[in-house]
Design a protein around this motif. Structure first.
Motif, PDB file in Angstrom:
ATOM      1  N   ALA A   1       0.795  -1.146  -0.024  1.00 31.03           N
ATOM      2  CA  ALA A   1      -0.098   0.146  -0.153  1.00 31.03           C
ATOM      3  C   ALA A   1       0.669   1.280   0.136  1.00 31.03           C
ATOM      4  O   ALA A   1       2.164   1.225   0.503  1.00 31.03           O
ATOM      5  N   ASP A   2       0.344   2.382  -0.462  1.00 27.96           N
ATOM      6  CA  ASP A   2       0.966   3.709  -0.485  1.00 27.96           C
ATOM      7  C   ASP A   2       0.769   4.373   0.619  1.00 27.96           C
ATOM      8  O   ASP A   2      -0.256   4.048   1.543  1.00 27.96           O
ATOM      9  N   GLY A   3       1.516   5.354   1.176  1.00 32.34           N
ATOM     10  CA  GLY A   3       1.524   6.232   2.098  1.00 32.34           C
ATOM     11  C   GLY A   3       1.810   5.680   3.540  1.00 32.34           C
ATOM     12  O   GLY A   3       1.713   6.251   4.476  1.00 32.34           O
TER      13      GLY A   3
ATOM     14  N   ASP B   1       0.490   8.842  15.698  1.00 35.43           N
ATOM     15  CA  ASP B   1      -0.059   8.456  14.373  1.00 35.43           C
ATOM     16  C   ASP B   1       0.110   6.746  14.495  1.00 35.43           C
ATOM     17  O   ASP B   1       0.956   6.371  13.748  1.00 35.43           O
ATOM     18  N   ARG B   2      -1.103   6.272  14.841  1.00 42.75           N
ATOM     19  CA  ARG B   2      -1.319   4.925  14.975  1.00 42.75           C
ATOM     20  C   ARG B   2      -1.277   4.162  13.520  1.00 42.75           C
ATOM     21  O   ARG B   2      -2.228   4.626  12.748  1.00 42.75           O
ATOM     22  N   LEU B   3      -0.831   2.995  13.411  1.00 39.93           N
ATOM     23  CA  LEU B   3      -1.084   2.171  12.304  1.00 39.93           C
ATOM     24  C   LEU B   3      -2.362   1.755  12.181  1.00 39.93           C
ATOM     25  O   LEU B   3      -3.105   1.459  13.064  1.00 39.93           O
ATOM     26  N   PRO B   4      -3.197   1.849  10.916  1.00 33.95           N
ATOM     27  CA  PRO B   4      -4.487   1.603  10.686  1.00 33.95           C
ATOM     28  C   PRO B   4      -4.686   0.194  10.867  1.00 33.95           C
ATOM     29  O   PRO B   4      -3.830  -0.463  10.705  1.00 33.95           O
ATOM     30  N   LEU B   5      -5.825  -0.411  11.190  1.00 33.98           N
ATOM     31  CA  LEU B   5      -6.186  -1.711  11.443  1.00 33.98           C
ATOM     32  C   LEU B   5      -6.337  -2.434   9.906  1.00 33.98           C
ATOM     33  O   LEU B   5      -5.847  -3.502   9.815  1.00 33.98           O
ATOM     34  N   TRP B   6      -6.556  -1.535   9.043  1.00 33.41           N
ATOM     35  CA  TRP B   6      -6.367  -2.256   7.592  1.00 33.41           C
ATOM     36  C   TRP B   6      -6.276  -1.113   6.722  1.00 33.41           C
ATOM     37  O   TRP B   6      -6.129   0.012   6.926  1.00 33.41           O
ATOM     38  N   VAL B   7      -5.701  -1.557   5.495  1.00 31.63           N
ATOM     39  CA  VAL B   7      -5.405  -0.761   4.342  1.00 31.63           C
ATOM     40  C   VAL B   7      -5.681  -1.227   3.009  1.00 31.63           C
ATOM     41  O   VAL B   7      -5.737  -2.509   2.982  1.00 31.63           O
TER      42      VAL B   7
END
Length: 566
Positions: A274-276, A291-297
């Motif tokens: 994934a980008d970003g 800035d917490r890592l998202p659960l899904w991308v």
């Protein structure tokens, strides 16, 4: 220093009561995010004392009153008997005949929530549920029923639960112990939450709870224990409104070790698809949780099965955590750091990186639930030992026979077996650690050829199997799975001999062709260049030495003594 060490132990191995549950990694790909429309779950079962074998339980029918003994999966300790189900399903590894997949990683969480009186551990929850459930939603219900009925005997766990249509993350933890006045536990059971990963997205977890806030009114996509918030309040973990409640913050507070040793593995997977993801670099490095890592991308392009295979081989290559790049890699770029996880120099404590691919893997897999074929035609791509230097082979989920090389009881961590894939792959891998920059590349060419070939072959097997009635289809898929596993074992045996001849004593012998030529030739001795005298004496030997970084480090350390005088 002691606080950091405890943090890392909790994050990487679970709570102090459950240190046997070593660090593992799961990646999850939904149907709409995969190139072939399959749902995929990867898993590395990482433990210094876990023997890599393929577990099998045949389908069965049982009379009323039959009981099932429950043994702790990590220690083998007997826990209790529970009533057996009237009907159970065939399971092979972490998949059943309906293409249900369950994998896990241990996050441990708050140690006071351990229930020493619990009657069912996390491993038993997985394998018993696979015997009893057909779908992911059925599995969630079964896990909750089992844990609440018999008591939960492990620390905090994240489960990956998937079928041919859906993929879920379920996170759970016990409630500790409170005497009910009769010698039982008034808090028996678990608090939990499960979220469905949106179709078209990928997710993952690696020994840190990842579900933060969640919708309270969306049962199609989110399920949870009725007391998941109120229990946190009761224990003093949370004081705010229900809508702002975060499961992971309440039950597994984030610390440096959880970010650097656990979440960083998920971040490294996300950044490959994934980008970003550069925005989360400080989080992965353990510098900031802002800035917490998202659960899904959402991946930039759809993800292929081979991409997931290779994601399990990651050592943070191309990131600031690249384990091949610092002096810890030695003179041959070895991306491993032997335990313990931390070390101290002049009163300052440092961490060794914990990548997805690791030396202490017992077994690993990438499971595919495939909606375009019959439910009994899901595939468990299965391997043993370190993912980076081992190979996956296809095992159909309806297989009723375990290949001899993967069979339970064929060797153990204390008993070498010449017919065991676990011991064979460990022989090859441990040799590779000595000259990783060269030997691992040879292994990888063999691995890629095998996996790419079998990704194509299974399509032909599928076509033949779909024309057969169920019983004949099962026999075909079982035979194919078992035979190919043994072919892989034989190929790896030849690779073992090839690598020893080529790289013995730190030298590199010249060759006619490459490793593939050696594996298919009828006269392996003719593969290596001789000196032309008619005798089997090497005619070309290379002395590759060490990496530039290593040479400079040695010069800086002992240069005055080692300098050549003219």
């Amino acid at each position: 220093m002691k606080k950091l060490l405890r943090t890392l132990l909790l994050a990487l191995c679970g709570t102090a009561s459950f240190l046997s549950a070593e660090a593992c990694t799961n990646f999850i790909v939904t149907r709409g995010a995969s190139t072939d429309g399959s749902v995929m779950v990867s898993y590395a079962a990482d433990s210094h004392w876990l023997y890599g074998a393929l577990y099998h339980t045949p389908a069965g029918r049982y009379r009323a009153g039959a009981e099932l003994p429950v043994y702790d999966w990590d220690s083998g300790r007997f826990l209790r008997n529970i009533p057996q189900a009237a009907e159970t399903f065939n399971t092979i590894g972490n998949m059943n005949e309906h293409s249900l997949i369950i994998a896990e990683t241990t996050y441990g969480g708050r140690p006071e929530l351990a229930d020493t009186t619990g009657g069912i551990d996390y491993g038993s929850l997985i394998y018993i549920t696979l015997q009893r459930a057909r779908t992911a939603r059925e599995a969630i219900r079964t896990i909750v029923e089992l844990a609440d009925t018999y008591g939960y005997a492990s620390g905090g766990e994240s489960f990956s639960i998937a079928d041919r249509d859906e993929a879920w993350i379920m996170e759970l933890i016990g409630k500790g112990f409170a005497d009910d006045g009769r010698g039982g536990n008034a808090r028996r059971g678990i608090v939990w939450v499960a979220r469905r990963i949106p179709d078209g997205y990928v997710s993952g977890h690696a020994n840190q709870a990842r579900i933060a806030t969640f919708p309270l009114d969306d049962p199609e996509n989110c399920l949870y224990a009725p007391d998941v918030v109120s229990f946190a309040r009761e224990m003093g973990y949370y004081e705010g409104p229900d809508a702002e409640f975060s499961f992971c913050d309440a039950y597994a507070p984030l610390e440096f070790g959880a970010m650097r040793g656990c979440e960083a593995r998920v971040w490294s997977f996300f950044r490959t698809v994934a980008d970003g993801m550069e925005r989360y670099e400080d989080y992965a490095l353990g510098r900031s949780a802002a800035d917490r890592l998202p659960l899904w991308v959402k991946p930039r392009t759809k993800v292929s099965p081979k991409s997931v295979f290779d994601a399990m081989r990651d050592h943070y290559e191309g990131t600031p955590l690249d384990m091949t790049a610092d002096i810890g890699a030695g003179g041959h770029g070895c991306p491993y750091r032997w335990r313990p996880m931390t070390f101290e120099v002049d009163g300052t404590e440092y961490t060794n990186e914990r990548a997805t691919a690791t030396q202490q893997t017992g077994f690993w897999f990438v499971a595919q639930a495939r909606p375009w074929v019959e439910p009994d035609m899901g595939i468990l791509w299965f391997g043993v030992d370190d993912a980076a230097t081992s190979c996956l082979t296809p095992i159909y989920c309806s297989a009723t026979e375990v290949p001899e090389c993967f069979r339970e009881g064929n060797g153990s961590m204390l008993e070498y077996s010449p017919t065991s894939a676990f011991w064979l792959f460990n022989r090859v891998t441990n040799f590779a650690y000595m000259r990783y920059d060269r030997i691992a590349a040879d292994i990888r060419t063999v691995t890629d050829a095998w996996e790419n070939t079998h990704l194509e072959l299974v399509a032909l097997i599928d076509e033949a199997a779909l024309r057969l009635p169920e019983k004949k289809r099962t026999r075909l898929l079982t035979q194919y799975s078992a035979e190919q596993a043994q072919v892989l074992f034989d190929r790896w045996s030849r690779l073992d001999r090839y690598l020893l001849v080529k790289y013995m004593d730190g030298n590199v012998k010249g060759e006619h062709g490459d490793v593939h030529d050696f594996l298919r030739t009828e006269d392996p001795a003719a593969h290596f260049i001789d000196n032309g005298s008619g005798k089997p004496i090497p005619g070309k030997i290379d002395f590759p030495g060490y990496s530039e970084k290593w040479k400079r480090a040695v010069a800086a350390d002992r240069g005055e003594l080692l300098r050549v005088l003219h």
